[in-house]
Design a protein around this motif. Structure first.
Motif, PDB file in Angstrom:
ATOM      1  N   SER A  55       0.810  -1.220   0.000  1.00  0.00           N
ATOM      2  CA  SER A  55       0.000   0.000   0.000  1.00  0.00           C
ATOM      3  C   SER A  55       0.843   1.270   0.000  1.00  0.00           C
ATOM      4  O   SER A  55       0.368   2.326  -0.422  1.00  0.00           O
ATOM      5  CB  SER A  55      -0.933   0.013   1.221  1.00  0.00           C
ATOM      6  OG  SER A  55      -0.196   0.003   2.430  1.00  0.00           O
ATOM      7  N   ILE A  56       2.105   1.185   0.460  1.00  0.00           N
ATOM      8  CA  ILE A  56       2.960   2.373   0.535  1.00  0.00           C
ATOM      9  C   ILE A  56       4.037   2.377  -0.548  1.00  0.00           C
ATOM     10  O   ILE A  56       4.234   3.369  -1.249  1.00  0.00           O
ATOM     11  CB  ILE A  56       3.613   2.488   1.936  1.00  0.00           C
ATOM     12  CG1 ILE A  56       2.521   2.666   3.006  1.00  0.00           C
ATOM     13  CG2 ILE A  56       4.593   3.660   1.989  1.00  0.00           C
ATOM     14  CD1 ILE A  56       3.035   2.641   4.434  1.00  0.00           C
ATOM     15  N   VAL A  57       4.763   1.282  -0.673  1.00  0.00           N
ATOM     16  CA  VAL A  57       5.872   1.223  -1.636  1.00  0.00           C
ATOM     17  C   VAL A  57       5.308   0.803  -2.993  1.00  0.00           C
ATOM     18  O   VAL A  57       5.366  -0.357  -3.393  1.00  0.00           O
ATOM     19  CB  VAL A  57       6.980   0.269  -1.171  1.00  0.00           C
ATOM     20  CG1 VAL A  57       8.220   0.413  -2.060  1.00  0.00           C
ATOM     21  CG2 VAL A  57       7.347   0.541   0.280  1.00  0.00           C
ATOM     22  N   ALA A  58       4.740   1.772  -3.677  1.00  0.00           N
ATOM     23  CA  ALA A  58       4.041   1.542  -4.939  1.00  0.00           C
ATOM     24  C   ALA A  58       4.680   2.396  -6.035  1.00  0.00           C
ATOM     25  O   ALA A  58       5.543   3.233  -5.752  1.00  0.00           O
ATOM     26  CB  ALA A  58       2.563   1.886  -4.763  1.00  0.00           C
ATOM     27  N   PRO A  59       4.272   2.220  -7.296  1.00  0.00           N
ATOM     28  CA  PRO A  59       4.881   3.001  -8.376  1.00  0.00           C
ATOM     29  C   PRO A  59       4.732   4.509  -8.252  1.00  0.00           C
ATOM     30  O   PRO A  59       5.378   5.244  -9.004  1.00  0.00           O
ATOM     31  CB  PRO A  59       4.155   2.469  -9.620  1.00  0.00           C
ATOM     32  CG  PRO A  59       3.850   1.045  -9.276  1.00  0.00           C
ATOM     33  CD  PRO A  59       3.465   1.097  -7.824  1.00  0.00           C
ATOM     34  N   ILE A 245       4.752  13.814  -2.500  1.00  0.00           N
ATOM     35  CA  ILE A 245       5.451  13.046  -1.465  1.00  0.00           C
ATOM     36  C   ILE A 245       4.443  12.398  -0.521  1.00  0.00           C
ATOM     37  O   ILE A 245       4.595  11.231  -0.124  1.00  0.00           O
ATOM     38  CB  ILE A 245       6.432  13.951  -0.693  1.00  0.00           C
ATOM     39  CG1 ILE A 245       7.588  14.355  -1.614  1.00  0.00           C
ATOM     40  CG2 ILE A 245       6.967  13.247   0.548  1.00  0.00           C
ATOM     41  CD1 ILE A 245       8.539  15.376  -1.005  1.00  0.00           C
ATOM     42  N   ALA A 246       3.389  13.140  -0.166  1.00  0.00           N
ATOM     43  CA  ALA A 246       2.353  12.581   0.710  1.00  0.00           C
ATOM     44  C   ALA A 246       1.688  11.371   0.064  1.00  0.00           C
ATOM     45  O   ALA A 246       1.398  10.370   0.736  1.00  0.00           O
ATOM     46  CB  ALA A 246       1.305  13.646   1.026  1.00  0.00           C
ATOM     47  N   THR A 247       1.456  11.450  -1.247  1.00  0.00           N
ATOM     48  CA  THR A 247       0.869  10.319  -1.963  1.00  0.00           C
ATOM     49  C   THR A 247       1.799   9.114  -1.926  1.00  0.00           C
ATOM     50  O   THR A 247       1.360   7.971  -1.748  1.00  0.00           O
ATOM     51  CB  THR A 247       0.574  10.697  -3.424  1.00  0.00           C
ATOM     52  OG1 THR A 247      -0.292  11.830  -3.445  1.00  0.00           O
ATOM     53  CG2 THR A 247      -0.075   9.554  -4.171  1.00  0.00           C
ATOM     54  N   SER A 248       3.094   9.367  -2.093  1.00  0.00           N
ATOM     55  CA  SER A 248       4.059   8.271  -2.096  1.00  0.00           C
ATOM     56  C   SER A 248       4.088   7.550  -0.758  1.00  0.00           C
ATOM     57  O   SER A 248       4.204   6.319  -0.701  1.00  0.00           O
ATOM     58  CB  SER A 248       5.453   8.806  -2.442  1.00  0.00           C
ATOM     59  OG  SER A 248       5.456   9.398  -3.719  1.00  0.00           O
ATOM     60  N   TYR A 249       3.997   8.303   0.335  1.00  0.00           N
ATOM     61  CA  TYR A 249       3.998   7.707   1.672  1.00  0.00           C
ATOM     62  C   TYR A 249       2.589   7.348   2.138  1.00  0.00           C
ATOM     63  O   TYR A 249       2.423   6.744   3.195  1.00  0.00           O
ATOM     64  CB  TYR A 249       4.604   8.680   2.685  1.00  0.00           C
ATOM     65  CG  TYR A 249       6.106   8.719   2.700  1.00  0.00           C
ATOM     66  CD1 TYR A 249       6.852   7.710   3.307  1.00  0.00           C
ATOM     67  CD2 TYR A 249       6.807   9.772   2.116  1.00  0.00           C
ATOM     68  CE1 TYR A 249       8.231   7.752   3.334  1.00  0.00           C
ATOM     69  CE2 TYR A 249       8.196   9.819   2.134  1.00  0.00           C
ATOM     70  CZ  TYR A 249       8.899   8.808   2.749  1.00  0.00           C
ATOM     71  OH  TYR A 249      10.273   8.845   2.774  1.00  0.00           O
ATOM     72  N   GLY A 250       1.590   7.732   1.362  1.00  0.00           N
ATOM     73  CA  GLY A 250       0.217   7.592   1.808  1.00  0.00           C
ATOM     74  C   GLY A 250      -0.217   6.148   1.952  1.00  0.00           C
ATOM     75  O   GLY A 250       0.276   5.246   1.267  1.00  0.00           O
ATOM     76  N   ASN A 251      -1.154   5.956   2.854  1.00  0.00           N
ATOM     77  CA  ASN A 251      -1.718   4.633   3.082  1.00  0.00           C
ATOM     78  C   ASN A 251      -3.240   4.718   3.115  1.00  0.00           C
ATOM     79  O   ASN A 251      -3.911   4.234   2.233  1.00  0.00           O
ATOM     80  CB  ASN A 251      -1.160   4.031   4.371  1.00  0.00           C
ATOM     81  CG  ASN A 251      -1.674   2.640   4.647  1.00  0.00           C
ATOM     82  OD1 ASN A 251      -2.789   2.486   5.111  1.00  0.00           O
ATOM     83  ND2 ASN A 251      -0.875   1.629   4.355  1.00  0.00           N
ATOM     84  N   GLY A 252      -3.782   5.363   4.122  1.00  0.00           N
ATOM     85  CA  GLY A 252      -5.214   5.591   4.184  1.00  0.00           C
ATOM     86  C   GLY A 252      -6.039   4.403   4.631  1.00  0.00           C
ATOM     87  O   GLY A 252      -7.261   4.513   4.784  1.00  0.00           O
ATOM     88  N   GLY A 272       5.190  -5.003  11.647  1.00  0.00           N
ATOM     89  CA  GLY A 272       4.863  -4.863  10.228  1.00  0.00           C
ATOM     90  C   GLY A 272       5.348  -3.546   9.660  1.00  0.00           C
ATOM     91  O   GLY A 272       5.863  -3.490   8.537  1.00  0.00           O
ATOM     92  N   LEU A 273       5.206  -2.465  10.431  1.00  0.00           N
ATOM     93  CA  LEU A 273       5.679  -1.155   9.990  1.00  0.00           C
ATOM     94  C   LEU A 273       7.197  -1.120   9.871  1.00  0.00           C
ATOM     95  O   LEU A 273       7.741  -0.479   8.959  1.00  0.00           O
ATOM     96  CB  LEU A 273       5.199  -0.069  10.956  1.00  0.00           C
ATOM     97  CG  LEU A 273       3.738   0.370  10.794  1.00  0.00           C
ATOM     98  CD1 LEU A 273       3.286   1.178  11.991  1.00  0.00           C
ATOM     99  CD2 LEU A 273       3.555   1.170   9.512  1.00  0.00           C
ATOM    100  N   CYS A 274       7.890  -1.788  10.765  1.00  0.00           N
ATOM    101  CA  CYS A 274       9.359  -1.835  10.685  1.00  0.00           C
ATOM    102  C   CYS A 274       9.798  -2.538   9.403  1.00  0.00           C
ATOM    103  O   CYS A 274      10.732  -2.086   8.720  1.00  0.00           O
ATOM    104  CB  CYS A 274       9.936  -2.546  11.908  1.00  0.00           C
ATOM    105  SG  CYS A 274       9.851  -1.570  13.431  1.00  0.00           S
ATOM    106  N   LEU A 275       9.133  -3.647   9.070  1.00  0.00           N
ATOM    107  CA  LEU A 275       9.436  -4.334   7.814  1.00  0.00           C
ATOM    108  C   LEU A 275       9.162  -3.406   6.634  1.00  0.00           C
ATOM    109  O   LEU A 275      10.004  -3.258   5.725  1.00  0.00           O
ATOM    110  CB  LEU A 275       8.581  -5.598   7.692  1.00  0.00           C
ATOM    111  CG  LEU A 275       8.594  -6.298   6.320  1.00  0.00           C
ATOM    112  CD1 LEU A 275       9.996  -6.770   5.972  1.00  0.00           C
ATOM    113  CD2 LEU A 275       7.606  -7.463   6.304  1.00  0.00           C
ATOM    114  N   CYS A 276       7.997  -2.767   6.653  1.00  0.00           N
ATOM    115  CA  CYS A 276       7.603  -1.882   5.554  1.00  0.00           C
ATOM    116  C   CYS A 276       8.588  -0.734   5.377  1.00  0.00           C
ATOM    117  O   CYS A 276       9.028  -0.456   4.252  1.00  0.00           O
ATOM    118  CB  CYS A 276       6.199  -1.345   5.825  1.00  0.00           C
ATOM    119  SG  CYS A 276       5.670  -0.065   4.676  1.00  0.00           S
TER     120      CYS A 276
END
Length: 462
Positions: A55-59, A245-252, A272-276
């Motif tokens: 959900s965060i590390v996306a294109p 930048i907010a979109t890149s880090y965004g989750n929602g 899970g957040l540490c892995l992410c």
């Protein structure tokens, strides 16, 4: 709203009745079909990490060099680092609030449930819920568009004189998504999201390598890191960059992801957040820095676009091809994860909790309405093929308030930290700062669309 019978159908569950591995228990009649079927609590912290990473590390991270072009070196790196710190902190705040309420007998399964319980009745239905739905569905549209662009890029590499249009590839990608959208629950995506984690590492490595190669190429564009334009243009450019930048880090969808974790939930989200964020740091900074280094203020809305100039590839054809393939494959996983809030709403509206999840009574409406939602997203993506502008609007309208603003509000109301404490003033400062940033970023994103409107054309072949 402390009693179970007051929560019928709203996805707020007593913790003791949500522990049998299905996300439900002996009180399952009190959950609507969306919570019962889509948000099943079966996952481990690793599964949570896979969902978070997808959900965060996306294109969208391929737009980071474009954001740097409006910020410059120092401000770009600082903003990228601050966004990482703030979002990691904010996502942990949401997790702590969710854990706290679960320990006190009220496990909240959705963002709108948190808003209703913490801010008061109506906040979920009329404010947070619509914003989350809009931003998640917007993300599906954006990823469907980018999927079509990736397919077209692969097609033109193989057949430079090809005549197929962008909207045709968007439709093809949409048909594939229509099939994938039938995955029954959030938890059922865990293996897909593990593959997605590997793919985001793969295309980030390729994009970084491609930027370095292009930067050293004889055909490399002249690098210019200056930020030109009027003061108004510069200011709006900065806030548009904030939105990207907010979109890149965004989750929602942090509450929905935490809802997939099997009890006990304590501490699992943090792992899970540490892995992410290990993946986030490895990918975001390498792509942003290498892309901006190679292309300077000519960085395009998506980095891959910079690898081809006037029909000439600046990097080897094979590298460009596999980069697009990796991006294309991950886009399907990202679009799937952001379909889950829509799927959950549709399941809640048209599903029947008294019937089995895979009974004809539930399968037929699921197939019909999920297909309609994907068809709508595909149509919008084909009609409005301008990913960079869509990216900024998504970030400004949804991800900034949901991920940078709401967590601090939820935490301060839930835990009521002392006004003498650092955490109270830190959260208050974040609330004030990001309220202002959200408003200005929305203005900047809308202004950018207005400026680019002259280039817009329905079903444009860009």
């Amino acid at each position: 709203m402390g009693a179970w019978d007051q929560n019928r159908g709203n996805g707020v569950a007593d913790e003791e009745s949500v522990g049998n591995g299905t996300g439900i228990g002996i009180e399952k009649e009190n959950l609507d079909a969306g919570a019962l079927f889509v948000l099943q609590s079966k996952g481990s912290w690793l599964h949570c990490g896979y969902h978070l990473t997808t959900s965060i590390v996306a294109p969208a991270l391929l737009s980071l060099p474009f954001a740097f072009a409006s910020l410059g070196w120092a401000a770009g790196v600082i903003c990228l680092a601050l966004a990482a710190i703030i979002t990691f902190y904010s996502y942990n705040l949401i997790s702590l609030v969710l854990e706290h309420n679960a320990q006190h007998g009220r496990r909240q399964l959705r963002f709108r449930d948190m808003a209703d319980d913490i801010l008061g009745p109506g906040w979920g239905r009329y404010c947070v819920g619509p914003i989350q739905f809009a931003v998640c569905f917007g993300a599906v549209v954006g990823n469907t568009l980018l999927g079509g662009q990736s397919m077209k890029a692969i097609y033109l590499i193989a057949k430079p004189e090809g005549t197929m249009k962008l909207y045709e590839f968007v439709i093809i990608f949409g048909i594939f998504m229509l099939i994938m959208a039938q995955m029954p629950s959030f938890h059922s995506l865990r293996h897909i999201n593990l593959v997605s984690l590997v793919l985001c590492l793969a295309y980030s490595i390729c994009a970084t390598a491609g930027s370095i190669y292009a930067g050293h190429s004889d055909r490399a564009p002249t690098r210019d890191y200056s930020i030109s334009g009027s003061s108004t243009h510069l200011v709006f450019g900065v806030f548009n960059a904030f939105a990207v930048i907010a979109t890149s880090y965004g989750n929602g969808i942090i509450p929905e992801i935490q809802a997939t974790i099997a009890l006990p939930v304590k501490g699992k989200m943090f792992k899970g957040l540490c892995l992410c964020y290990t993946i986030v740091i490895a990918t975001f900074f390498s792509v942003a820095i290498s892309g901006y280094w190679a292309f300077g203020n000519e960085a395009a809305g998506t980095l891959i676009s910079n690898f081809t100039v006037d029909g000439v590839n600046l990097i080897p054809k094979w590298l460009l091809t596999i980069t697009n393939v990796f991006v294309l494959l991950q886009l399907s996983a990202v679009a799937l994860i952001y379909l889950q809030p829509t799927n959950e709403v549709l399941e809640g509206l048209f599903g029947d909790v008294t019937k089995d999840q895979f009974s004809a009574r539930n399968v037929i409406p699921r197939l019909l309405f999920r297909s309609i939602s994907v068809a709508v997203a595909t149509t919008i993506a084909a009609m409005l093929p301008f990913f960079g502008d869509i990216n900024a609007v998504i970030g400004a309208f949804g991800f900034l308030p949901l991920d940078f603003l709401m967590p601090s509000i939820f935490y301060n109301i839930t835990f009521k930290p002392s006004k003498r404490s650092i955490i109270f003033w830190l959260n208050t400062a974040l609330i004030v700062i990001f309220t202002i940033v959200t408003v200005l970023a929305n203005v900047a994103a809308i202004r950018q669309i207005a400026l680019d409107a002259k280039d817009y054309k329905l079903f444009a072949n860009v």
